[in-house]
Design an enzyme around this catalytic site. Structure first.
Site, PDB file in Angstrom:
ATOM      1  N   LYS A  23       0.822  -1.206   0.000  1.00 31.21           N
ATOM      2  CA  LYS A  23       0.000   0.000   0.000  1.00 31.21           C
ATOM      3  C   LYS A  23       0.863   1.267   0.000  1.00 31.21           C
ATOM      4  O   LYS A  23       1.946   1.300   0.596  1.00 31.21           O
ATOM      5  CB  LYS A  23      -0.914   0.027   1.237  1.00 31.21           C
ATOM      6  CG  LYS A  23      -1.851  -1.164   1.329  1.00 31.21           C
ATOM      7  CD  LYS A  23      -2.666  -1.149   2.598  1.00 31.21           C
ATOM      8  CE  LYS A  23      -3.779  -0.139   2.551  1.00 31.21           C
ATOM      9  NZ  LYS A  23      -4.693  -0.298   3.725  1.00 31.21           N
ATOM     10  N   GLY A  34      -8.279   5.743  -3.082  1.00 32.91           N
ATOM     11  CA  GLY A  34      -8.964   5.276  -4.279  1.00 32.91           C
ATOM     12  C   GLY A  34      -8.344   4.037  -4.896  1.00 32.91           C
ATOM     13  O   GLY A  34      -8.553   3.747  -6.077  1.00 32.91           O
ATOM     14  N   ARG A  65     -12.623  14.130   6.410  1.00 37.24           N
ATOM     15  CA  ARG A  65     -13.521  14.903   5.543  1.00 37.24           C
ATOM     16  C   ARG A  65     -14.890  14.248   5.568  1.00 37.24           C
ATOM     17  O   ARG A  65     -15.071  13.200   6.188  1.00 37.24           O
ATOM     18  CB  ARG A  65     -12.984  14.898   4.109  1.00 37.24           C
ATOM     19  CG  ARG A  65     -12.700  13.476   3.618  1.00 37.24           C
ATOM     20  CD  ARG A  65     -12.432  13.367   2.153  1.00 37.24           C
ATOM     21  NE  ARG A  65     -11.936  12.062   1.771  1.00 37.24           N
ATOM     22  CZ  ARG A  65     -12.657  10.979   1.612  1.00 37.24           C
ATOM     23  NH1 ARG A  65     -13.963  11.030   1.838  1.00 37.24           N
ATOM     24  NH2 ARG A  65     -12.117   9.834   1.248  1.00 37.24           N
ATOM     25  N   VAL A  71     -18.368  10.196   0.823  1.00 38.40           N
ATOM     26  CA  VAL A  71     -19.353  10.067  -0.248  1.00 38.40           C
ATOM     27  C   VAL A  71     -20.642   9.460   0.304  1.00 38.40           C
ATOM     28  O   VAL A  71     -21.754   9.887  -0.011  1.00 38.40           O
ATOM     29  CB  VAL A  71     -18.804   9.183  -1.390  1.00 38.40           C
ATOM     30  CG1 VAL A  71     -19.873   8.944  -2.458  1.00 38.40           C
ATOM     31  CG2 VAL A  71     -17.563   9.818  -2.015  1.00 38.40           C
TER      32      VAL A  71
END
Length: 449
Positions: free
Chosen positions: A158, A164, A292, A295
């Site tokens: 990673k 994403g 944040r 979605v």
């Protein structure tokens, strides 16, 4: 108090923020690229200003232009939405310097949580379980192989600053790890300006479950329960629901407490989400923190009745949370299906003109969408064009409403993932609430090949 808010984003999230601001009597300023000049969010705002050409570097990442517009319009606050500049600590600092209220946490927290390596260290210190993996960045393929042999394959390679699914790959042998290392490191450097890589043990048959947090500037932190986000393609979520049908109430409470404790430990403020991987035994492990709005926040709003964007603005105003943890109740079930302009089999983007768009209506049906009939879907941005959110008294009722809504969803001129969404929600494993992060690869893509 915030009187005029600039939205440094586009599409459905910009429209979503504008709707809440209208309800709060806050003036809005939209900024847009040349490719988005006819987008619905532009006309929804009280004022709208061109940023520049379609490329994100020339528009939505054009920091100087954004601040110039904020100054020109007298905007006293800025909401970054998700993506783009939303988790950029330097941008947050620039907002502070410019005297603009940033709707989100402070720059130090953003920076800590933006580095997955640092976030793992902080969470471990806070007593939150983490997936076994490297404590520092891995410098070379040889070093990666040495560590992988210590904890065993499969391994997740990673990017520390990734998102994403970029810079992430599952490997099953030393040969695969060596082959994957340099390519993913270069992609991470290109996309995020940081080529730091680390390794995590791959949790097999994992569920992706996250906890939504709200934290004010007076030390109060609450969670708004959990979301199940295991239906993913290319490591990106496609269907999310609240609450998870997999975990028990006991595990749900333990995860909520762990997330609140972690947020308190780092001095977190505003809205944030801590994501966990949960194994078959309901043992949960910290995955990452998103500093944040997410979605998938609408499903949490539907089961709690709390407008998360409104809460963000109140917190940024310096106000105390209007509720305690015991005041927050969970009612019913909600599911979100992301509508992508993409081929439903290959998942390749499908740009073009939407020649027809008719949205389903009915009890428990909500749309957060960034397009209308006649809109151009361009190749410059993420292909998600909207979200279909359904709610019901029970999960079965929510699934039934989602099935009917997807059947009635009419969109022409471009390919969408709606056929894929239908296949997923009709699958017995989904109906049983037993889908893992490997579901799309194992059950959907296998039957489409």
């Amino acid at each position: 108090m915030i009187k005029k808010l600039l939205i440094a984003n586009r599409g459905e999230i910009a429209a979503r923020i504008i709707r809440t601001c209208k309800n709060m009597n806050i003036e809005t300023v939209a900024v847009y690229s040349e490719a988005d000049k006819a987008a619905p969010f532009v006309s929804m705002a009280d004022e709208a200003y061109l940023l520049g050409p379609a490329r994100v570097q020339d528009s939505y990442l054009n920091v100087d232009k954004i601040f110039s517009i904020a100054k020109e319009t007298g905007a006293d606050a800025l909401h970054p939405g998700y993506g783009f500049l939303s988790e950029n600590p330097t941008f947050r600092e620039q907002c502070d310097t410019a005297g603009i209220i940033f709707i989100g946490p402070d720059s130090q927290v953003i920076q800590k949580m933006g580095s997955k390596i640092e976030a793992r260290r902080v969470m471990k210190e806070a007593g939150v379980p983490i997936v076994p993996g490297t404590e520092t960045a891995v410098a070379s393929p040889d070093e990666a192989v040495q560590f992988a042999e210590h904890i065993g394959y499969p391994i997740l390679l990673k990017a520390s600053s990734g998102g994403g699914g970029i810079g992430m790959q599952t490997v099953y042998s030393a040969e695969e790890l060596i082959k994957a290392f340099d390519g993913n490191q270069k992609r991470a450097q290109t996309f995020f300006g940081d080529g730091s890589m680390f390794l995590e043990k791959k949790i097999e048959a994992a569920h992706h479950v996250e906890i939504q947090l709200l934290a004010d500037e007076h030390g109060h932190v609450v969670h708004l329960f959990d979301r199940e986000c295991s239906i993913q393609r290319r490591n990106q979520k496609v269907i999310e629901e609240a609450s998870s049908p997999f975990i028990s109430d006991e595990t749900r409470q333990a995860m909520g407490k762990a997330a609140v404790k972690a947020a308190q430990a780092i001095g977190y403020t505003n809205a944030g989400t801590i994501e966990f991987l949960v194994d078959d035994n309901e043992q949960f492990y910290f995955l990452e923190m998103n500093t944040r709005i997410q979605v998938e926040h609408p499903v949490t709003e539907e089961i709690t009745g709390i407008d998360i964007v409104e809460a963000q603005i109140h917190i940024a105003n310096g106000e105390k949370l209007a509720f305690e943890q015991t005041d927050i109740k969970k009612t019913g079930h909600a599911i979100e299906a992301r509508i992508y302009a993409e081929d439903p089999v290959t998942f390749f983007p499908s740009p073009g003109t939407i020649t027809k768009l008719e949205l389903p209506e009915g009890i428990g049906v909500r749309h957060d969408i960034g397009v209308v009939s006649g809109s151009q879907v361009t190749p410059f941005y993420d292909p998600m064009i909207g979200k279909l959110i359904v709610s019901g008294d029970t999960r079965d009722e929510a699934i039934s409403r989602l099935e009917k809504a997807l059947d009635a969803y009419q969109i022409e001129g471009i390919k969408t993932n709606i056929p894929m969404l239908k296949d997923v929600i009709e699958h017995p494993l989904f109906k049983a609430g037993q889908t893992t992060t490997a579901f799309v690869e194992l059950f959907y893509q296998s039957i489409k090949k």
